[in-house]
Design a protein around this motif. Structure first.
Motif, PDB file in Angstrom:
ATOM      1  N   ARG A 234       0.832  -1.203   0.000  1.00 51.81           N
ATOM      2  CA  ARG A 234       0.000   0.000   0.000  1.00 51.81           C
ATOM      3  C   ARG A 234       0.863   1.248   0.000  1.00 51.81           C
ATOM      4  N   ILE A 235       2.057   1.156   0.572  1.00 51.77           N
ATOM      5  CA  ILE A 235       2.988   2.289   0.561  1.00 51.77           C
ATOM      6  C   ILE A 235       3.650   2.425  -0.807  1.00 51.77           C
ATOM      7  N   ILE A 236       4.070   1.293  -1.387  1.00 53.88           N
ATOM      8  CA  ILE A 236       4.846   1.318  -2.633  1.00 53.88           C
ATOM      9  C   ILE A 236       3.951   1.561  -3.840  1.00 53.88           C
ATOM     10  N   GLU A 237       2.894   0.764  -3.967  1.00 56.21           N
ATOM     11  CA  GLU A 237       2.005   0.880  -5.138  1.00 56.21           C
ATOM     12  C   GLU A 237       0.615   0.380  -4.761  1.00 56.21           C
ATOM     13  N   PRO A 238      -0.269   1.253  -4.303  1.00 57.57           N
ATOM     14  CA  PRO A 238      -1.617   0.822  -3.916  1.00 57.57           C
ATOM     15  C   PRO A 238      -2.349   0.186  -5.090  1.00 57.57           C
ATOM     16  N   ALA A 239      -2.960  -0.965  -4.840  1.00 53.37           N
ATOM     17  CA  ALA A 239      -3.668  -1.669  -5.903  1.00 53.37           C
ATOM     18  C   ALA A 239      -4.690  -2.600  -5.264  1.00 53.37           C
ATOM     19  N   SER A 240      -5.444  -3.309  -6.108  1.00 51.22           N
ATOM     20  CA  SER A 240      -6.411  -4.286  -5.611  1.00 51.22           C
ATOM     21  C   SER A 240      -5.667  -5.452  -4.963  1.00 51.22           C
ATOM     22  N   LYS A 241      -6.418  -6.311  -4.280  1.00 49.41           N
ATOM     23  CA  LYS A 241      -5.789  -7.446  -3.602  1.00 49.41           C
ATOM     24  C   LYS A 241      -5.125  -8.388  -4.601  1.00 49.41           C
ATOM     25  N   LEU A 242      -5.805  -8.663  -5.719  1.00 48.29           N
ATOM     26  CA  LEU A 242      -5.226  -9.568  -6.715  1.00 48.29           C
ATOM     27  C   LEU A 242      -3.968  -8.971  -7.334  1.00 48.29           C
ATOM     28  N   ARG A 243      -4.015  -7.676  -7.642  1.00 42.96           N
ATOM     29  CA  ARG A 243      -2.840  -7.014  -8.220  1.00 42.96           C
ATOM     30  C   ARG A 243      -1.707  -6.947  -7.202  1.00 42.96           C
ATOM     31  N   THR A 244      -2.038  -6.771  -5.929  1.00 45.55           N
ATOM     32  CA  THR A 244      -1.010  -6.721  -4.889  1.00 45.55           C
ATOM     33  C   THR A 244      -0.267  -8.043  -4.794  1.00 45.55           C
ATOM     34  N   ILE A 245      -0.986  -9.164  -4.931  1.00 36.30           N
ATOM     35  CA  ILE A 245      -0.328 -10.476  -4.922  1.00 36.30           C
ATOM     36  C   ILE A 245       0.685 -10.570  -6.065  1.00 36.30           C
ATOM     37  N   GLU A 246       0.311 -10.075  -7.240  1.00 34.88           N
ATOM     38  CA  GLU A 246       1.223 -10.091  -8.385  1.00 34.88           C
ATOM     39  C   GLU A 246       2.445  -9.207  -8.139  1.00 34.88           C
ATOM     40  N   LEU A 247       2.229  -8.024  -7.546  1.00 32.98           N
ATOM     41  CA  LEU A 247       3.345  -7.104  -7.312  1.00 32.98           C
ATOM     42  C   LEU A 247       4.298  -7.640  -6.250  1.00 32.98           C
ATOM     43  N   LEU A 248       3.785  -8.342  -5.247  1.00 32.27           N
ATOM     44  CA  LEU A 248       4.664  -8.941  -4.245  1.00 32.27           C
ATOM     45  C   LEU A 248       5.597  -9.965  -4.892  1.00 32.27           C
TER      46      LEU A 248
END
Length: 387
Positions: A117-131
């Motif tokens: 959320r600090i680096i690149e706020p996105a949806s939960k599914l997109r956050t999993i991809e970014l991690l």
């Protein structure tokens, strides 16, 4: 760093390549040490390495990422292929900050979601991809959806950690806190028990939402929040969260509450008085009695920045609350309000000429024709502003 050491190569009269350690003083180059001269690449490489070691040892500001060792020649770089880059250092640094905030006991999934959320706020599914992309950290989608509802079980621990951090590192005494409310809407039109349509700050009145109340320190550091049903009036949220805040910080702490005009109600202020709280809330002069507005109009100086305190009693049925009202005059705000007012006057006159009722079809022509008189009265004295 200006004036620090660096290396340079220069051609000598004999045709060799000299390696020197130099520093620059304006446009003047000062040779600090002559490392030697080379007539072949191998010798030049060795001299440059010696020069880099000398620079790193004697420079005023050492390099954060010093590279004194020569890369290994056992790997043929022409046959190496880059398959990815991960930002492990950034993740470790942010997790160290979470540790300082007292959040190291939280499950790693929650901390990783907070970092994203600090680096690149996105949806939960997109956050999993970014991690996976940024940190090479993998979470199954079902794991995320299974654990997210359990986050509420950690709310007390998170708020306690925030309060402890504010006391320890920010030297916060909680003598004054700020309170405000916002709304979060959902991309859906299906209502649930908690998600209800209501007054939307995002201009989405038809979509379900929840109401969030937030308490911060005077510097804006958040220490506590509470979620309410989407159709909850924001003025009814403050007392509930203040009671829980008092339980967290101790009943001996009675902070001054700062809130906006939406929290201003006779009921709220009387209950705050009964519980020993002091408060600063925004006031709307337009909602005041005409006699009191006339008093302010007569006594508030028309100079930019002028401030006057008035004694006032708020009444609602049998309830009465004595308050101090501080009125402040802003020349810039007066000019803005005057421009907006004149736009409405111009539009009303245009409607009169066309014999059109405008936005009030049932209004009589007689009531509309009073507007120019009102405009003349308002122009004679600037309207005061309250704070």
């Amino acid at each position: 760093m200006a004036g620090d050491l660096t290396t340079r190569k220069t051609r000598t009269a004999s045709g060799a390549t000299a390696v020197q350690v130099v520093r620059y003083d304006g446009r003047r180059c000062i040779v600090v040490k002559h490392m030697g001269s080379a007539r072949d690449e191998d010798t030049l490489t060795l001299l440059l390495a010696d020069a880099e070691r000398y620079v790193e040892k004697h420079r005023a500001q050492p390099s954060l990422f010093a590279a004194l060792e020569q890369p290994s020649r056992l790997v043929d770089l022409s046959k190496v292929r880059l398959i990815g880059v991960t930002h492990t250092y950034a993740r470790r640094a942010l997790l160290a900050c979470a540790h300082l905030c007292g959040l190291d006991k939280l499950p790693m999934l929650y901390r990783d979601l907070a970092l994203m959320r600090i680096i690149e706020p996105a949806s939960k599914l997109r956050t999993i991809e970014l991690l996976k992309q940024y940190f090479d950290v993998t979470y199954a989608q079902r794991t995320v959806y299974r654990l997210l509802p359990k986050l509420v079980d950690h709310q007390a621990a998170i708020e306690t950690a925030a309060i402890d951090l504010a006391r320890r590192d920010l030297k916060e005494s909680f003598g004054l806190v700020l309170y405000d409310v916002t709304t979060l809407y959902f991309e859906s039109f299906k209502e649930y028990e908690f998600q209800q349509p209501g007054f939307s700050k995002d201009n989405k009145p038809q979509q379900p939402q929840i109401v969030i109340g937030l308490i911060t320190t005077r510097s804006g550091f958040p220490v506590m929040h509470e979620a309410f049903e989407g159709n909850t009036f924001e003025g009814h949220t403050m007392l509930a969260i203040l009671k829980r805040f008092e339980q967290r910080v101790g009943s001996q702490c009675k902070p001054v509450i700062v809130a906006d005009a939406a929290m201003l109600s006779t009921d709220n202020m009387q209950k705050l008085d009964e519980q020993g709280y002091r408060y600063i809330v925004g006031a709307r002069l337009a909602n005041g009695a005409k006699t009191f507005v006339d008093q302010i109009d007569a006594q508030l100086p028309r100079t930019d920045g002028a401030t006057t305190r008035f004694k006032h009693t708020l009444k609602k049925g049998s309830l009465k609350t004595d308050v101090d009202l501080i009125c402040h005059f802003s020349d810039a705000r007066y000019k803005k309000d005057r421009r907006e007012f004149e736009k409405h006057i111009k539009r009303a006159l245009a409607l009169l000429e066309k014999n059109e009722p405008g936005s009030a079809p049932n209004s009589s022509r007689k009531s509309v024709t009073k507007i120019p008189c009102l405009n003349s009265t308002m122009r004679s004295r600037p309207k005061p502003r309250s704070c």
